[in-house]
Scaffold this motif. Structure first.
Motif, short mmCIF file in Angstrom:
data_model
loop_
_atom_site.label_atom_id
_atom_site.label_comp_id
_atom_site.label_asym_id
_atom_site.label_seq_id
_atom_site.Cartn_x
_atom_site.Cartn_y
_atom_site.Cartn_z
N GLU A 1 -73.28 49.83 11.56
CA GLU A 1 -73.28 48.54 10.85
C GLU A 1 -72.04 48.45 9.97
OE1 GLU A 1 -76.98 48.45 8.80
OE2 GLU A 1 -77.99 47.40 10.43
N LEU B 1 -64.60 40.50 8.12
CA LEU B 1 -65.30 41.08 9.26
C LEU B 1 -64.37 42.12 9.89
CD1 LEU B 1 -67.85 40.93 11.05
CD2 LEU B 1 -66.60 39.32 12.51
N ARG C 1 -69.07 32.47 12.55
CA ARG C 1 -68.70 33.66 13.31
C ARG C 1 -69.15 34.93 12.57
NH1 ARG C 1 -62.59 35.61 14.96
NH2 ARG C 1 -63.22 37.68 15.72
N TYR D 1 -72.85 35.51 13.14
CA TYR D 1 -73.15 35.99 14.49
C TYR D 1 -72.67 37.42 14.70
CZ TYR D 1 -73.11 36.48 19.55
OH TYR D 1 -73.30 36.94 20.81
N GLU D 2 -71.39 37.65 14.49
CA GLU D 2 -70.84 38.96 14.81
C GLU D 2 -71.17 40.03 13.76
OE1 GLU D 2 -66.73 38.90 15.89
OE2 GLU D 2 -66.93 37.09 17.09
N GLY D 3 -71.32 39.61 12.51
CA GLY D 3 -71.57 40.58 11.46
C GLY D 3 -73.03 40.89 11.21
N LYS E 1 -75.62 39.48 16.14
CA LYS E 1 -75.29 39.71 17.54
C LYS E 1 -76.07 40.87 18.17
CE LYS E 1 -71.27 40.29 20.58
NZ LYS E 1 -69.78 40.37 20.61
N GLN E 2 -76.21 41.95 17.42
CA GLN E 2 -76.82 43.15 18.00
C GLN E 2 -78.34 43.06 18.15
OE1 GLN E 2 -74.85 45.53 19.18
NE2 GLN E 2 -73.11 44.30 18.45
N ALA F 1 -74.04 30.60 20.31
CA ALA F 1 -72.99 31.58 20.08
C ALA F 1 -72.33 32.00 21.38
CB ALA F 1 -73.54 32.80 19.34
N GLU F 2 -73.11 32.05 22.47
CA GLU F 2 -72.59 32.40 23.80
C GLU F 2 -73.25 31.49 24.83
OE1 GLU F 2 -72.80 36.54 24.75
OE2 GLU F 2 -72.25 37.19 22.72
#
Length: 572
Positions: free
Chosen positions: A7, A41, A50, A53-55, A58-59, A76-77
């Protein structure tokens, strides 16, 4: 958000969101304040969508859905859209309904029920991010909302209370710049957690400036990076980036003057005329008379400069009739203290929620600037004076918010409020208590001929008027009871008499000053001035600052005088 592996380091607000979600404290969050800025990020700085989502998401999320009025429902995708449509189609088929439309809706009265169907569907872990939520559930009394707005309000309230949603592994994130713009019924939900995204602190600014220096190696700087981080307090990452862009385009580099000018411009524009940067040109040496007051303020200024924060009052109130020099002395104190000085404009507005939103902007800026002196002129008008039954409770909400900020002892020595008022009786009593305004300083017309003599001489210097007045003592004798504003008017008038003389003269003489005194008519509203003077006595926190004639006055005697004047003036 459950996965602990690899993380990234998160800002405090993001770490709190993750921690509180994992603890089951909330499934619905509202992010507010600096939501339009860039967020760190890894080695990049990205927008909030963003980053979320990415931070954070997403996982652990199968679908991350974004919604606002302009863009409608987006993902997001691209593959997440297929999952969304499939889940909604299955849920509708069970109820014998047609599948979702191919073109996803923009209007919230259609989009929100569709999103709710998806959230209630089983077999997925998803996140819904709704930005500009104030456009969907605006702050207003329910009776003033349109039918669609009421439906949106019910939908968001239901999301935070629906048992099936509470049991699910879904999360809803609402985003707004100002909490005060969002309907209070949404904010009052026990399952909603409000998280403030603050302006970058000094450490965050230093990190971003290092990033900018890597991005723009050809931009020169007049100061070290750490010093630039200090003087950019109150700016967002985007605004600091704009300064570098301007420095690059102009070829002049990042200078103190550029940062100071842009910072002033940016913050005043950001607050839309709600605050004004004050850069006083005079200190306490340019104030005539008021020796005890100047001594007290110099003591505070010394403690501020020396870092003795525990000896600095939370606030200082200047109380007295108009024309007694309150504003001029406040600006001189700002210069003496060395603090960044902001003057509050009238932040009240006629639109529902706008006044609270304006105050929220001001508090955010004050918090971010750190060491700042806030001047509130005519406090009885900008803060007091509102009637709850006439303004829908705005006055009480504004006062409560300001009192909460002013009584936070973590601000002691960092944020000093100086409020001027000639009608402290219009202010909330709790607002005036020690802990918010530790010192209440009374202002009166100059009490002695010596004080008036000194003030007249200072006023000629202040206004840049050349003179050859030999006998200020005579002028002082003739101006007993005159306020500082009266004396300044006389000084300026004496220059007109000088210019009108035959032959014309460049230097003001004794006869010009005495002619101006003879011609000038002071305020005839003697009763109101007396009332304001007695209010200053009533509010004063130090007996030694009172004129001799008031020092032995008992509270009962003072109240009797005030009641009599109030009745004679027809005041409530």
């Amino acid at each position: 958000m459950e996965n602990d592996q690899a993380e990234p380091k998160l800002p405090e607000w993001a770490a709190s969101l993750r921690r509180r979600y994992r603890a089951g404290e909330a499934i619905q969050f509202i992010l507010h304040a600096n939501v339009l800025d860039l967020q760190p990020l890894g080695a990049e700085y990205v927008d909030l969508r963003r980053f979320l989502y990415e931070g954070l998401l997403k996982q652990t999320r199968d679908v991350v859905l974004f919604y606002n009025l302009s863009q409608g429902i987006t993902f997001a995708e691209p593959k997440m859209r297929e999952t969304f449509l499939r889940k909604v189609e299955v849920a509708r088929a069970v109820r014998g309904l047609a599948g979702p439309p191919d073109e996803l809706p923009h209007a919230p009265d259609v989009a929100l029920p569709l999103i709710e169907e998806f959230l209630l569907a089983t077999g997925h872990r998803s996140a819904v991010v709704i930005d500009y939520v104030e456009t969907i559930v605006p702050r207003a009394e329910v009776s003033f909302l349109s039918g669609d707005d009421r439906a949106n309000l019910i939908a968001l309230q239901r999301w935070s209370a629906e048992p099936r949603l509470l049991r699910s592994d879904n999360v809803v994130v609402l985003i707004t710049e100002h909490l005060s713009d969002v309907n209070a019924m949404v904010l009052d939900s026990p399952h909603l957690a409000a998280l403030q995204i603050p302006l970058p602190d000094e450490t965050a600014r230093a990190e971003f400036i290092a990033h900018l220096c890597q991005q723009h190696p050809d931009v020169t700087m007049e100061m070290p990076q750490r010093r630039l981080a200090e003087i950019t307090a109150g700016l967002t990452c985007i605004q600091m980036g704009a300064i570098f862009q301007e420095a690059k385009q102009s070829g002049t580099g990042v200078s103190f003057d550029l940062v100071r000018a842009r910072k002033k411009q940016i913050i005043e524009k950001e607050c839309v005329g709600l605050v004004e940067f004050v850069e006083p040109e005079h200190d306490l040496s340019m104030v005539g008379g008021l020796d005890q007051v100047k001594g007290a303020l110099r003591n505070i200024a010394d403690n501020i400069r020396e870092g003795n924060r525990q000896r600095v009052p939370m606030g200082v109130m200047f109380v007295g009739p108009m024309g007694t020099g309150k504003t001029y002395l406040a600006e001189a104190f700002a210069k003496e203290s060395g603090l960044t000085c902001l003057k509050l404009a009238n932040f009240r507005d006629k639109w529902v929620g706008s006044t609270e939103s304006n105050l929220e902007k001001i508090i955010t800026v004050v918090n971010a600037l750190g060491f700042v002196l806030v001047i509130i002129d005519e406090g009885d008008r900008s803060i007091g004076g509102g009637r709850e039954d006439m303004d829908g409770g705005t006055s009480s909400r504004v006062t409560a918010k300001l009192k909460e900020f002013m009584s936070d002892t973590s601000h002691r020595g960092r944020t000093v409020f100086v409020m001027m008022t000639n009608r402290p009786d219009k202010l909330d009593t709790d607002m005036k208590r020690p802990g918010r305004f530790d010192q209440k300083i009374p202002f009166f017309a100059p009490q002695t001929a010596e004080a008036r003599e000194e003030i007249l001489q200072v006023l000629y210097r202040k206004n840049g008027l050349r003179h050859r007045v030999a006998d200020f003592a005579e002028a002082a004798k003739r101006t007993e009871g005159y306020t500082g504003a009266d004396l300044e008017a006389i000084v300026l008038l004496s220059d007109h008499f000088c210019a009108a003389a035959t032959p014309k003269r460049k230097l003001v003489r004794d006869e010009d000053l005495l002619a101006a005194i003879a011609d000038f008519i002071p305020s005839r509203d003697a009763l109101m001035l007396e009332y304001m003077e007695l209010l200053a006595v009533f509010e004063c926190s130090s007996r030694s600052m009172l004129p001799e004639r008031y020092r032995q006055l008992t509270t009962e005697e003072l109240n009797l005088k005030l009641r009599a004047l109030r009745a004679e003036l027809g005041l409530r």
